[in-house]
Design an enzyme around this catalytic site. Structure first.
Site, PDB file in Angstrom:
ATOM      1  N   ASP A   2      -1.884   5.679   8.624  1.00  0.00           N
ATOM      2  CA  ASP A   2      -1.092   4.358   8.501  1.00  0.00           C
ATOM      3  C   ASP A   2      -2.041   3.538   9.691  1.00  0.00           C
ATOM      4  O   ASP A   2      -1.144   2.688   9.878  1.00  0.00           O
ATOM      5  CB  ASP A   2       0.286   4.311   8.459  1.00  0.00           C
ATOM      6  CG  ASP A   2       0.840   3.145   7.975  1.00  0.00           C
ATOM      7  OD1 ASP A   2      -0.112   2.270   7.561  1.00  0.00           O
ATOM      8  OD2 ASP A   2       1.962   3.106   8.530  1.00  0.00           O
ATOM      9  N   ALA A  20       0.821  -1.169   0.058  1.00  0.00           N
ATOM     10  CA  ALA A  20      -0.059  -0.076  -0.047  1.00  0.00           C
ATOM     11  C   ALA A  20       0.849   1.037  -0.084  1.00  0.00           C
ATOM     12  O   ALA A  20       0.370   2.273  -0.672  1.00  0.00           O
ATOM     13  CB  ALA A  20      -0.863   0.068   1.220  1.00  0.00           C
ATOM     14  N   MET A  35      20.487  -3.141  -2.913  1.00  0.00           N
ATOM     15  CA  MET A  35      20.254  -1.726  -2.917  1.00  0.00           C
ATOM     16  C   MET A  35      19.871  -1.301  -4.167  1.00  0.00           C
ATOM     17  O   MET A  35      20.315  -1.553  -5.381  1.00  0.00           O
ATOM     18  CB  MET A  35      21.949  -1.165  -2.814  1.00  0.00           C
ATOM     19  CG  MET A  35      21.733   0.369  -3.177  1.00  0.00           C
ATOM     20  SD  MET A  35      21.165   1.225  -1.781  1.00  0.00           S
ATOM     21  CE  MET A  35      21.292   2.920  -2.509  1.00  0.00           C
ATOM     22  N   CYS A  75      14.611   2.451   4.523  1.00  0.00           N
ATOM     23  CA  CYS A  75      15.416   1.311   4.943  1.00  0.00           C
ATOM     24  C   CYS A  75      16.581   1.553   5.752  1.00  0.00           C
ATOM     25  O   CYS A  75      16.891   0.465   6.420  1.00  0.00           O
ATOM     26  CB  CYS A  75      15.813   0.921   3.414  1.00  0.00           C
ATOM     27  SG  CYS A  75      14.817   0.051   2.496  1.00  0.00           S
ATOM     28  N   HIS A  76      17.380   2.851   5.819  1.00  0.00           N
ATOM     29  CA  HIS A  76      18.389   2.852   6.406  1.00  0.00           C
ATOM     30  C   HIS A  76      18.506   3.532   7.663  1.00  0.00           C
ATOM     31  O   HIS A  76      19.215   3.935   8.134  1.00  0.00           O
ATOM     32  CB  HIS A  76      19.465   3.700   5.375  1.00  0.00           C
ATOM     33  CG  HIS A  76      19.944   2.888   4.294  1.00  0.00           C
ATOM     34  ND1 HIS A  76      20.837   1.830   4.400  1.00  0.00           N
ATOM     35  CD2 HIS A  76      19.651   2.582   2.803  1.00  0.00           C
ATOM     36  CE1 HIS A  76      21.212   1.217   3.284  1.00  0.00           C
ATOM     37  NE2 HIS A  76      20.345   1.716   2.414  1.00  0.00           N
ATOM     38  N   TRP A 117       2.027  -6.041  14.407  1.00  0.00           N
ATOM     39  CA  TRP A 117       1.744  -7.245  13.854  1.00  0.00           C
ATOM     40  C   TRP A 117       2.079  -8.209  14.844  1.00  0.00           C
ATOM     41  O   TRP A 117       1.579  -9.695  14.748  1.00  0.00           O
ATOM     42  CB  TRP A 117       2.656  -7.601  12.625  1.00  0.00           C
ATOM     43  CG  TRP A 117       4.104  -7.439  12.720  1.00  0.00           C
ATOM     44  CD1 TRP A 117       4.773  -6.274  12.202  1.00  0.00           C
ATOM     45  CD2 TRP A 117       5.088  -8.327  13.297  1.00  0.00           C
ATOM     46  NE1 TRP A 117       6.091  -6.189  12.735  1.00  0.00           N
ATOM     47  CE2 TRP A 117       6.336  -7.370  13.276  1.00  0.00           C
ATOM     48  CE3 TRP A 117       4.972  -9.766  13.983  1.00  0.00           C
ATOM     49  CZ2 TRP A 117       7.641  -8.100  13.944  1.00  0.00           C
ATOM     50  CZ3 TRP A 117       6.112 -10.191  14.828  1.00  0.00           C
ATOM     51  CH2 TRP A 117       7.464  -9.212  14.434  1.00  0.00           C
TER      52      TRP A 117
HETATM   53 CA    CA Z   1       1.516   0.472   6.296  1.00  0.00          CA
END
Ligand code: CA
Length: 581
Positions: free
Chosen positions: A191, A65, A547, A507-508, A291
């Site tokens: 979110d 999403a 990457m 990501c970083h 989760w």
């Molecule tokens: Ca999400």
């Protein structure tokens, strides 16, 4: 990076693959019985969740999403792999006509809750984890994720609830036909997925036994729903929630503070929708519960929830334009909030705890405080124990009635997954994964407590009387090397920080602080050389190592600005490690 498990049924193991395939393996020898592609692989779909299997059908959703996809759940024949039905969780462009899917009869009603041209960005609503089969009513109950983009003002500019985002939806297990839904966050803009695990049981409510589905989604409320009718029985805040005028000084805004008993809708703080700038909101996008599985003990009548209190500062991205292959949230992520009060509101109150929750009374019975947010899922046993791993590496058994800690073991790595238990030859085992992974350690490593060393994944298994030693950690954390001098003005650094937040931080890590899941850019050799940095970011020199290449999305000038930002963050770490700052 992420897979939340498999389903096992009649001699087969079913597993979803990150590229959107669903695979059936022979449980005896691991050979592939069938595999099928469940998504349009030209779109940025993934599968990270576990399939469910019942009555000869395998149920699977998808993710993506944030990248701009349209969510759905599918049912496949467990024997042949043939598609049996598909239910879209958000409407497509009405001008395209029906999908030829199980969701068709409800899609016109769903589309009436949207506005603008939402289909341009897919709409979101991915079912990336919670799918549960309800044998009492032969239905599957699914938890639906956030919208695409997050920002409601961009996604659906004239408002609307946006069915079935952030909803718990019941479908006929054999046909996929719509039965009922409850939307936990109408018009979601934070979110607030409702993909968190759903527990089915019976509870005695006002003297009558009711079949219920229970969930605590990201939004911080605990919901009890009659799973026969879809009626909301109760919705109660688990974490502190205040009306705007009653918010304690320095405390982030609550998005809502109650559920209206008449309508079943949340009572919101309108300011939390960040329509005109920034709002610091708690819970934020990591959720008050994510989760990590919660568990229910019929013995104690309590639900054991890994709760966290984490805020996020949301700012509408004034220049939002969807880009393929990237996060498209419509929210401008500051690299770290720069002004002190916002920073304190976001970072200062980050906590986590194990809560025992009474779902009938709607109240917390006890809690065990943790060293930080983002702790493990829980397992309640018939022996009166609750097992949970912690973000700082412990694995504990606590008394299910009192919360007293009865036993613990140092796994020496964040222990985040749901534990499980099984019996072999009359002996009971408890097993759990440990390791530095998951979204939190990608994005928010700066908020994680120190566990000594990053570590690759391990399985830890326990039984009474066992005495095996824990092997040493296999990766050492190196000190930050001396960063290069990269000249940039304060104004350029601010732009650089926003670029970093949009393209790199997911990501970083926020602030270029890696939680250990991926490379810490502050220690990257390429940081030392402008040309190597360009090769790495634009040239795709490391695509084989995972990457992404940003050619076409970032200019060389922007890439050099990002290097300046990371070099500054590296300098801060370098000085701090040497006691200088
Ligand atoms: Ca999400």
């Amino acid at each position: 990076m992420v897979n939340r498990g498999v389903a096992v049924y009649e001699g087969k193991v079913f597993v979803g693959v990150i590229d959107g395939r669903l695979v059936a393996l022979d449980a005896a020898d691991g050979s592939v019985v069938w595999e099928t592609v469940t998504v349009d692989q030209s779109e940025p779909y993934t599968i990270t969740g576990a399939p469910r299997v019942a009555n000869g059908l395998v149920y699977i959703g998808n993710g993506g999403a944030e990248f701009g996809v349209r969510g759905y759940v599918s049912a496949y024949d467990a024997t042949s792999g043939a598609l049996e039905w598909r239910f879209y969780t958000v409407p497509g462009n009405p001008a395209d006509g029906p999908d030829g899917a199980a969701s068709d009869p409800i899609m016109a009603e769903a589309a009436a809750t949207w506005s603008g041209t939402w289909w341009d960005n897919g709409g979101g609503g991915t079912v990336w984890d919670a799918i549960v089969y309800d044998p009492d009513f032969d239905q599957v109950i699914i938890g639906v994720g956030n919208g695409s983009p997050w920002n409601h003002q961009i996604r659906s500019p004239e408002g609307g609830d946006n069915w079935f985002l952030s909803s718990i939806v019941a479908l006929d297990a054999r046909t996929g036909a719509y039965r009922w839904h409850y939307q936990t966050t109408p018009g979601d803009t934070w979110d607030f997925t409702a993909t968190q695990p759903i527990v089915l049981t019976e509870l005695t409510i006002d003297g009558a036994e009711r079949p219920v589905a229970m969930q605590m989604p990201k939004n911080g409320f605990f919901y009890v729903i009659d799973r026969e009718t879809g009626e909301l029985i109760s919705g109660t805040p688990v974490v502190p929630m205040f009306p705007t005028e009653a918010t304690p000084p320095g405390f982030p805004l609550s998005w809502a503070y109650a559920i209206d008993e008449g309508t079943g809708r949340p009572v919101e703080n309108p300011e939390a929708r960040y329509r005109d700038g920034t709002a610091v909101v708690r819970p934020g996008a990591f959720g008050a519960h994510n989760w990590h599985p919660m568990s229910y003990s019929p013995e104690t009548g309590l639900v054991y929830i890994p709760v966290q209190e984490l805020a996020l500062d949301y700012t509408t991205d004034p220049a939002f334009q969807a880009m393929s292959r990237h996060w498209n949230t419509g929210v401008a992520f500051a690299p770290f909030p720069e002004d002190a009060p916002t920073r304190q509101a976001v970072i200062g109150g980050a906590t986590g705890y194990l809560a025992a929750w009474d779902p009938v009374e709607g109240r917390e019975v006890w809690r065990v405080e943790r060293a930080g947010a983002w702790n493990g899922g829980t397992l309640a046993t018939a022996g009166g124990l609750v097992f949970q791993g912690t973000v700082d590496g412990l694995f504990q058994a606590v008394d299910a009635t009192s919360g007293a800690v009865l036993w613990e073991h140092d796994n020496r790595a964040p222990t985040l997954s749901g534990p499980m238990t099984y019996e072999v030859d009359g002996e009971q085992y408890v097993t759990v994964l440990a390791g530095t992974g998951s979204a939190f350690f990608l994005i928010a490593g700066a908020l994680a407590p120190e566990t000594g060393a990053p570590m690759n994944g391990r399985v830890h298994t326990f039984k009474l009387g066992a005495s095996a030693p824990v092997p040493p950690v296999d990766v050492e954390r190196e000190p930050t090397p001396m960063p290069p001098t990269v000249t940039a003005s304060a104004e350029q650094l601010q732009t650089a920080g926003l670029l970093y937040g949009r393209f790199c931080g997911v990501c970083h890590g926020v602030g270029a602080v890696s939680g250990g899941a991926l490379a810490d850019l502050r220690s990257s050799e390429a940081l030392q050389s402008a040309s190597e940095w360009q090769e790495m970011v634009l040239g795709g020199e490391r695509t084989r190592r995972g990457m992404a290449a940003f050619e076409g999305d970032l200019t060389p000038e922007a890439v050099e600005l990002i290097r300046a930002y990371v070099a500054r963050q590296a300098a801060l770490a370098y000085e701090a490690e040497r006691g200088g700052g």
